[in-house]
Write a protein that holds these residues in place. Structure first.
Motif, short mmCIF file in Angstrom:
data_model
loop_
_atom_site.label_atom_id
_atom_site.label_comp_id
_atom_site.label_asym_id
_atom_site.label_seq_id
_atom_site.Cartn_x
_atom_site.Cartn_y
_atom_site.Cartn_z
N GLN A 1 0.82 -1.21 0.00
CA GLN A 1 0.00 0.00 0.00
C GLN A 1 0.85 1.26 0.00
OE1 GLN A 1 -2.62 -0.51 3.37
NE2 GLN A 1 -4.16 -1.59 2.14
N ASP A 2 1.98 1.21 0.74
CA ASP A 2 2.87 2.37 0.78
C ASP A 2 3.45 2.66 -0.60
OD1 ASP A 2 4.49 4.43 2.08
OD2 ASP A 2 6.18 3.07 1.70
N PHE A 3 3.97 1.62 -1.29
CA PHE A 3 4.53 1.82 -2.64
C PHE A 3 3.45 2.26 -3.63
CE2 PHE A 3 7.93 -1.49 -1.47
CZ PHE A 3 8.80 -0.48 -1.05
N SER A 4 2.26 1.67 -3.50
CA SER A 4 1.17 2.01 -4.42
C SER A 4 0.76 3.47 -4.28
CB SER A 4 -0.04 1.10 -4.17
OG SER A 4 0.29 -0.25 -4.39
N ARG A 5 0.69 3.97 -3.04
CA ARG A 5 0.30 5.37 -2.82
C ARG A 5 1.39 6.32 -3.31
NH1 ARG A 5 -2.06 2.98 1.96
NH2 ARG A 5 -4.34 3.16 1.83
N LYS A 6 2.64 5.94 -3.10
CA LYS A 6 3.74 6.78 -3.58
C LYS A 6 3.68 6.91 -5.11
CE LYS A 6 7.15 6.02 0.10
NZ LYS A 6 8.49 5.43 0.42
#
Length: 313
Positions: A46-51
């Motif tokens: 989720q962190d990579f996707s939001r970035k």
């Protein structure tokens, strides 16, 4: 030197697990490297996707792709039965994976692996349909579903037949199997039969090239060529049409009335019963001369017309 490079690559992989080992060399090395890529936790994904979604962070997108390369390898392996290279299937699947990463929304409550499977399979399906046969075998959504399920379902039916009768080996579906497959896939029985016929038909090489013994070999391309529309053939046909109409009319105008009538009666007149015009004896009786004289006049008239046609052409 090579050993030093290998140690360097290994150290790089240990220091940075996201670094693909350079110069993989072959497909097995690629698959091995893909399987060594770290798997993401839900929080990391989720962190990579939001970035990537919010900040267009390409490094984050790259990690999302790399962490799912093993998924592409696994899915691509399921389609090896179509005779296409495994590496090409993986490559097309990777394209689908990148499309999935680009469109993935981490706030939808699903993992990327579930979302990406659809895109990976769709891209591989498209590649197979375009390259498995020169003529497309499936164009509608229902046909595509039938295409990719027919092979596996036939194998299942063969297994059932073998269990029922070890001496039975049926290559085609029987009526009951066609009906069962049509109900399961929600298509018409006629569509099942048609797709099976398409899949069972072998490919034909249009241009086989030279034979092993050096002799010319002939394939369908030899007799599929439409020579009637070649420029030279069209020009020649046009010239023949002109000679057959305007040319003949001009040549007849160069004759005297008697010679013209003899030529027309002997060569250009067709009666209702499909017989020709007057005979030499009929014309001889009409003009009061011998049949030989009529033949001589005819020969002279034909020579004069031939000269006129040559000049006209």
């Amino acid at each position: 030197m090579t050993l030093q490079m290998a140690h360097s690559n290994t150290a790089l992989a240990v220091a940075n697990p996201w670094a693909m080992v350079p110069s993989l060399g072959n497909l097995d090395a690629y698959i091995s490297a893909a399987n060594r890529m770290p798997m993401l936790t839900l929080e990391e994904e989720q962190d990579f996707s939001r970035k990537f979604k919010n900040d267009n962070d390409l490094d984050a997108a790259g990690k999302l792709v790399l962490s799912h390369l093993r998924l592409v390898v696994s899915i691509a392996r399921q389609y090896l039965g179509y005779g296409l290279p495994h590496g090409d299937l993986i490559q097309e699947g990777n394209v689908g994976l990148m499309k999935a990463v680009k469109r993935f929304d981490p706030d939808q409550g699903v993992r990327l692996v579930s979302y990406a499977m659809h895109w990976i399979k769709a891209e591989i399906h498209e590649y197979i349909l375009k390259n498995w046969r020169m003529v497309k075998v499936a164009t509608t959504k229902a046909q595509r579903k039938l295409f990719f399920n027919l092979r596996s379902m036939k194998q299942r039916y063969k297994s059932d037949d073998a269990a029922a009768d070890a001496g039975t080996h049926r290559e085609t579906l029987n009526a009951d199997q066609v009906e069962a497959m049509a109900r399961e896939l929600k298509v018409k029985p006629e569509e099942v039969i048609e797709m099976e016929t398409r899949l069972s038909g072998g490919d034909v090489v249009l241009d086989p090239g030279p034979a092993d013994d050096g002799e010319d070999s002939f394939g369908p391309v030899t007799y599929l060529t439409d020579t009637s529309h070649e420029p030279i053939a069209m020009i020649e046909a046009h010239q023949r049409d002109i000679l057959a109409t305007d040319g003949i009319a001009t040549a007849l105008d160069s004759l005297d009335p008697r010679s013209r009538r003899i030529v027309e009666e002997r060569w250009l007149k067709v009666n209702d019963d499909s017989s020709g015009g007057m005979t030499l004896h009929d014309l001889a009786a009409e003009y009061g001369v011998s049949a030989e004289r009529i033949r001589q006049i005819e020969v002279a008239a034909m020579k004069k017309m031939k000269a006129s046609l040559a000049q006209y052409a």
